[in-house]
Structures are given as structure tokens and as C-alpha cells.
Motif scaffolding. Structure first.
Motif, mmCIF file in Angstrom:
data_model
loop_
_atom_site.group_PDB
_atom_site.id
_atom_site.type_symbol
_atom_site.label_atom_id
_atom_site.label_comp_id
_atom_site.label_asym_id
_atom_site.label_seq_id
_atom_site.Cartn_x
_atom_site.Cartn_y
_atom_site.Cartn_z
ATOM 1 N N VAL A 1 0.848 -1.201 0.000
ATOM 2 C CA VAL A 1 0.000 0.000 0.000
ATOM 3 C C VAL A 1 0.882 1.248 0.000
ATOM 4 O O VAL A 1 0.626 2.216 -0.733
ATOM 5 C CB VAL A 1 -0.948 -0.014 1.223
ATOM 6 N N GLU B 1 2.379 1.733 -3.486
ATOM 7 C CA GLU B 1 1.404 2.277 -4.426
ATOM 8 C C GLU B 1 1.176 3.767 -4.179
ATOM 9 O O GLU B 1 1.084 4.562 -5.123
ATOM 10 C CB GLU B 1 0.082 1.511 -4.319
ATOM 11 N N ARG B 2 1.105 4.148 -2.932
ATOM 12 C CA ARG B 2 0.934 5.569 -2.604
ATOM 13 C C ARG B 2 2.143 6.386 -3.064
ATOM 14 O O ARG B 2 1.994 7.494 -3.576
ATOM 15 C CB ARG B 2 0.726 5.748 -1.105
ATOM 16 N N GLY C 1 1.988 6.751 -6.828
ATOM 17 C CA GLY C 1 0.955 7.734 -7.159
ATOM 18 C C GLY C 1 1.436 9.154 -6.909
ATOM 19 O O GLY C 1 1.216 10.057 -7.724
ATOM 20 N N PHE C 2 2.121 9.341 -5.784
ATOM 21 C CA PHE C 2 2.655 10.656 -5.466
ATOM 22 C C PHE C 2 3.712 11.079 -6.484
ATOM 23 O O PHE C 2 3.735 12.234 -6.929
ATOM 24 C CB PHE C 2 3.257 10.652 -4.057
#
Length: 169
Positions: free
Chosen positions: A83, A86-87, A90-91
Motif C-alpha cells: 500500500v 502504491e501511494r 501515485g505521489f
């Protein structure tokens, strides 16, 4: 395109000078607003001091509860590293998009400053003519320039053919 054409184009392009003139004009415009802003700030000084005091009290209240909030955040921290990965991705993608957006805005600002500078330069010209109307005279390429294909030998100017001047008379 031969390198001489590129150099000639670079030296005759007035856009950077227009952008500089536009930036100077914008700076002058903004500096003219400074005295009014200083007066407004001086008049609002008392209000600013009161706001600063109120914010100081708010900050002290927030700091009083900070250790409990930190402990709560650490315990709520996701244990799953996927998780987090993935964050992070994305950032990173958001930041790339932001960088591209900023590059586009920088180009637009440069173009706007160039247009503004062109207006300033055109107004400053005594005859009121446009800089684009003035083109440098074509001059022969100097013999010292080097040919793109052979960098060891200097370029020689082309000789006129014999008889071409006689044939035109």
C-alpha cells in the motif's frame, strides 16, 4: 541546416530581448505599487499584531496535544508495504504531472513577457516601426568558417563562373 544558419537565426531572434524588456516593464509596474502597499501595511500593523498573538495561542494549544496525536498516527500507520509503495508511486506520478504543468506555465509566461517587451520596444522606437520589419542585410559567409562535412579545411568562397557576366550583357 548548416551551423551558420543556426547561429544567424540565434543572433537575429529578438524574442529573448523582448522577454527581458517585458520583465523589466512588469517589475517597474509592480514597484510603482509598493508605496501604497507600505502605507496599507503600516495602517494594518495593529491588527496584524493581534492576529499573531491569537495564532500563537492556537499553536500552543496544538502542541499540547501533539504527543498523543503522534502516537495515534504511528499506531494507525499501515503495515502493508505494498500500500505504501502504491501511494509513493501515485505521489511520484502527481509530481511529474505537476512538473510538466509548471514547464508549460513557464513557457506561457516567457511568451507573455516577450509580447509585452515587444510592445515596450516598439513604443520606445523613435520611428515607431516594428523590429520584425528590420532585417539584417545578407552578408557573405566568411572564408574562415568550416564546412560541416570537412572540419579540417576552411570553406572557400564560391568563385564566379567565367562568361556568366558576359552572357547577361
Amino acid at each position: 541546416m548548416p551551423i551558420t544558419d543556426e547561429i544567424k537565426k540565434t543572433l537575429t531572434d529578438p524574442t529573448p530581448l523582448y522577454a527581458l524588456a517585458g520583465a523589466g516593464d512588469l517589475a517597474y509596474e509592480k514597484l510603482r505599487e509598493v508605496p501604497g502597499l507600505v502605507e496599507a501595511l503600516a495602517a494594518d500593523r495593529q491588527g496584524a499584531q493581534e492576529k499573531a498573538t491569537a495564532r500563537l495561542h492556537e499553536a500552543q494549544e496544538l502542541l499540547a496535544g501533539a504527543p498523543a496525536k503522534v502516537t495515534e498516527a504511528v499506531t494507525a500507520f499501515p503495515a502493508d508495504l505494498k500500500v505504501l509503495q502504491e501511494r509513493a508511486q501515485g505521489f511520484a506520478l502527481q509530481q511529474v504531472a505537476r512538473a510538466l504543468e509548471l514547464a508549460v506555465r513557464a513557457k506561457e509566461t516567457y511568451d507573455e513577457l516577450a509580447e509585452r517587451g515587444k510592445v515596450v520596444v516598439d513604443k520606445a522606437r523613435p520611428q515607431g516601426g516594428s523590429a520584425e520589419a528590420v532585417e539584417p542585410a545578407d552578408e557573405p559567409v566568411r572564408a574562415e568558417l568550416v564546412d560541416d562535412a570537412d572540419t579540417s579545411a576552411p570553406k572557400k568562397p564560391a568563385k564566379a563562373r567565367k562568361g556568366t557576366a558576359d552572357a547577361s550583357e
